[in-house]
Write an enzyme that holds these catalytic residues in place. Structure first.
Site, short mmCIF file in Angstrom:
data_model
loop_
_atom_site.label_atom_id
_atom_site.label_comp_id
_atom_site.label_asym_id
_atom_site.label_seq_id
_atom_site.Cartn_x
_atom_site.Cartn_y
_atom_site.Cartn_z
N ASP B 145 -3.67 -9.23 3.43
CA ASP B 145 -5.10 -8.97 3.33
C ASP B 145 -5.83 -10.30 3.30
O ASP B 145 -5.82 -10.99 2.28
CB ASP B 145 -5.43 -8.17 2.06
CG ASP B 145 -4.94 -6.72 2.14
OD1 ASP B 145 -3.97 -6.47 2.88
OD2 ASP B 145 -5.53 -5.86 1.46
N LYS B 208 -11.08 -4.14 6.33
CA LYS B 208 -11.18 -3.72 4.92
C LYS B 208 -12.54 -4.11 4.39
O LYS B 208 -13.06 -5.17 4.73
CB LYS B 208 -10.05 -4.41 4.15
CG LYS B 208 -10.08 -4.28 2.65
CD LYS B 208 -8.81 -4.89 2.04
CE LYS B 208 -8.94 -5.07 0.54
NZ LYS B 208 -7.77 -5.71 -0.07
N LYS B 244 -9.81 0.25 5.62
CA LYS B 244 -9.46 0.31 4.20
C LYS B 244 -10.67 0.00 3.33
O LYS B 244 -11.07 -1.15 3.20
CB LYS B 244 -8.34 -0.70 3.90
CG LYS B 244 -8.01 -0.84 2.41
CD LYS B 244 -6.85 -1.80 2.17
CE LYS B 244 -6.67 -2.07 0.68
NZ LYS B 244 -5.64 -3.09 0.41
#
Lengths: 271, 308
Positions: B145, B208, B244
């Protein structure tokens, strides 16, 4: 100015987390011509969440502060005598209710001394037993105002937070309006109106409720069922009194001590 | 398309050529979809799907190996009392904690995500970010991430952000790359749409919303804008990118609203842990409590679930 006003009709709402929402189900029912919110199991769920959230703060408040808040409830009741009169509470009962709030307010910083102890032990230790609140208390309240006070005040003064299924809705909601203006933190008392037989089983089986007061349950079969459901997470259960509900009697300490747990601490004396 | 775009140097014109977002419209649409009622068997299915989509996250300075081990064990078996409860999608930790989690998760099918690239601010030289990424992958992370440089993005240096994502993607090797846009710092929905496209063009496998470290984290309208971006991107390029939302999703009710949003915006293709994740920590316990309520018939309490 027109000579006649449009009348302001009141809907008696629930009291959850310090605010007065309608039932999430949108349901209402009529009681003596008044619209009253008919609570659902989801309102009950929200009430328990609010009570759990408020619990550490209320239990952590000083006993002196809790006593002041209960005294303030009595002060505000005094100012609303006329309103309770129109709801059918006679002056003698209201006197008894106000006196009872003050009586319990006085107990807030004394119950620890009376019910706790410094225990003699064979060793160089201080051994101290101190009462602590049980947690979130579910109450099926009796219909009379004095009865409601007699189950609510002892649970509050000992540091518990409460979810009440009210007996007489208008009086109970008016009391909630008093509580909301008496510095009682939001969520300490949550009050639902409607059919106790519908919501009480959810309250009794709820895993996040620590004690259940069945004083207001008149049907013995329902009381037995609720007690059975409460066994799921070993709730403390206060059964409906076997000798009837005469709330004018001196309540004694039992209503408070029933909702307290004893914590005992051993502390070395150092000599 | 990716290469030609960049070589042509018209990244800016592509991003600014995207249609503007109707702020009122997107918020009204997200709010309207949030009112759908999902009950009984559909709710049970939604809860299990949501559990399978959780990236169980701990990103605190106070994380210890013990805490990460406990959380990894919880990821494998979220409800020890009920073997029918599915495992979560992944564990998400700091790079230093990756080897600890890898030990517990090895061979389980639960993915191991690590934040990298100077999380959460992204304010570090590229070399540091790449080293951070390689370390996490070497430690056993199969999902990375990364955070984008919001400063560069807001200053209009799109090439800089693009090149960083490409470099980090390269450093990832086989690991999946999730690109954190930090939508709470982007200011407008137009920027969210542009940042989404920028990340996808640069090769992101997932986009995300947030780090969870700024006050505004995932919201329904922002996620709606991102879902529209991945839908349009697939229509244009044929490549599917996951989404996400992370931060601020705490209740089952919230999670189900997101599932409705997916279903109504991009459809079944994204209703899977391979294409949609929840970055969350406290959400899992609420999902488990709701799940327990459905199986036992009475309300559950937090006392019966772990403190994470």
């Amino acid at each position: 100015m027109p000579e006649t006003r449009v009348s302001v009709r009141k809907t008696y709402k629930l009291y959850i987390g310090g605010s007065f929402p309608r039932s999430e189900s949108g349901r209402t029912y009529l009681v003596d011509g008044d619209n009253v919110a008919l609570a659902s199991r989801k309102d009950l769920r929200d009430a328990v969440v609010a009570a759990r959230k408020a619990q550490p703060g209320w239990a952590g408040a000083t006993a002196y502060n809790r006593g002041q808040v209960l005294y303030r409830v009595a002060e505000m009741l005094e100012a609303r005598r006329a309103e309770f009169g129109t709801l059918g509470v006679d002056a003698a009962e209201l006197d008894a209710v106000i006196d009872r709030w003050i009586w319990y307010a006085g107990w807030s910083d004394k119950i620890g001394q009376v019910y706790g102890a410094a225990n003699p032990v064979a060793g160089p230790y201080f051994n101290l037993s101190a009462p602590e609140p049980t947690g979130v208390v579910g109450v099926v309240a009796p219909a009379s105002f004095l009865g409601l006070t007699s189950v609510l005040a002892p649970a509050m003064v000992t540091g518990n937070t409460v979810v009440v299924l009210a007996g007489a809705p208008q009086v109970a909601v008016t009391l909630a309006e008093v509580l909301a203006t008496s510095d009682v933190p939001g969520g300490v008392v949550n009050l639902l109106t409607g059919r106790a037989a519908e919501t009480a089983p959810w309250l009794a089986a709820h895993d996040d409720v620590n004690a259940l007061d069945l004083t207001g349950v008149s049907d013995p079969q329902l009381a037995a069922e609720l007690e059975r459901a409460a066994a799921g997470n070993l709730k403390r259960v206060l059964r409906p009194p076997a000798d009837g509900n005469d709330f004018r009697r001196d309540p004694g300490l039992q209503p408070m001590t029933a909702l307290l747990e004893i914590k005992t601490v051993w502390h070395p004396k150092g000599f | 398309m990716t290469a030609t775009l960049h070589q042509a140097g018209d990244l800016r014109s592509v991003l600014h050529g995207l249609p503007g977002v109707d702020k009122v419209g997107v918020e009204a649409r997200a709010a309207a979809l949030g009112t759908r009622s999902v009950k009984t068997t559909a709710k049970a299915a939604a809860i299990d799907l949501a559990i399978r989509m959780v990236d169980l996250t701990t990103l605190e300075g106070s994380d210890t190996p013990g805490k990460v081990r406990a959380l990894s064990a919880k990821a494998l078996r979220p409800d020890p009392a009920d073997p029918s409860c599915p495992p979560v999608a992944a564990i998400c930790v700091y790079p230093a904690m990756v080897p600890v989690a890898a030990e517990v998760l090895a061979g389980s099918g639960v993915h191991l995500a690590s934040v990298a690239t100077a999380f959460p601010s992204g304010q570090a030289p590229l070399a540091v970010k790449l080293a951070d990424t390689r370390d996490a992958v070497a430690g056993g992370a199969d999902e990375i991430d990364m955070v984008i440089s919001r400063g560069a993005f807001l200053a209009g240096r799109y090439d800089h952000v693009f090149d960083e994502i490409v470099a980090v993607k390269q450093a990832c090797g086989d690991a999946h790359l999730k690109v954190i846009l930090e939508t709470g710092e982007l200011g407008t929905y137009d920027n969210v749409r542009r940042a989404s496209w920028l990340a996808m063009l640069a090769g992101a496998d997932f986009i995300k919303t947030s780090t969870g470290k700024v006050p505004v984290a995932a919201t329904l309208p922002v996620t709606l804008v991102m879902l529209e971006a991945v839908r349009d991107f697939r229509a244009r390029t044929g490549r599917q990118v996951g989404v996400k939302p992370a931060g601020g999703i705490r209740t089952t009710k919230d999670a189900i609203k997101y599932l409705v949003l997916i279903n109504e915006t991009v459809g079944d293709d994204w209703l899977s842990p391979d294409w949609f994740r929840f970055g969350a920590s406290s959400l899992l316990n609420d999902l488990l409590m709701q799940r327990t309520k459905l199986t036992t018939g009475h309300y559950a309490g937090p006392d019966y679930f772990t403190l994470d």
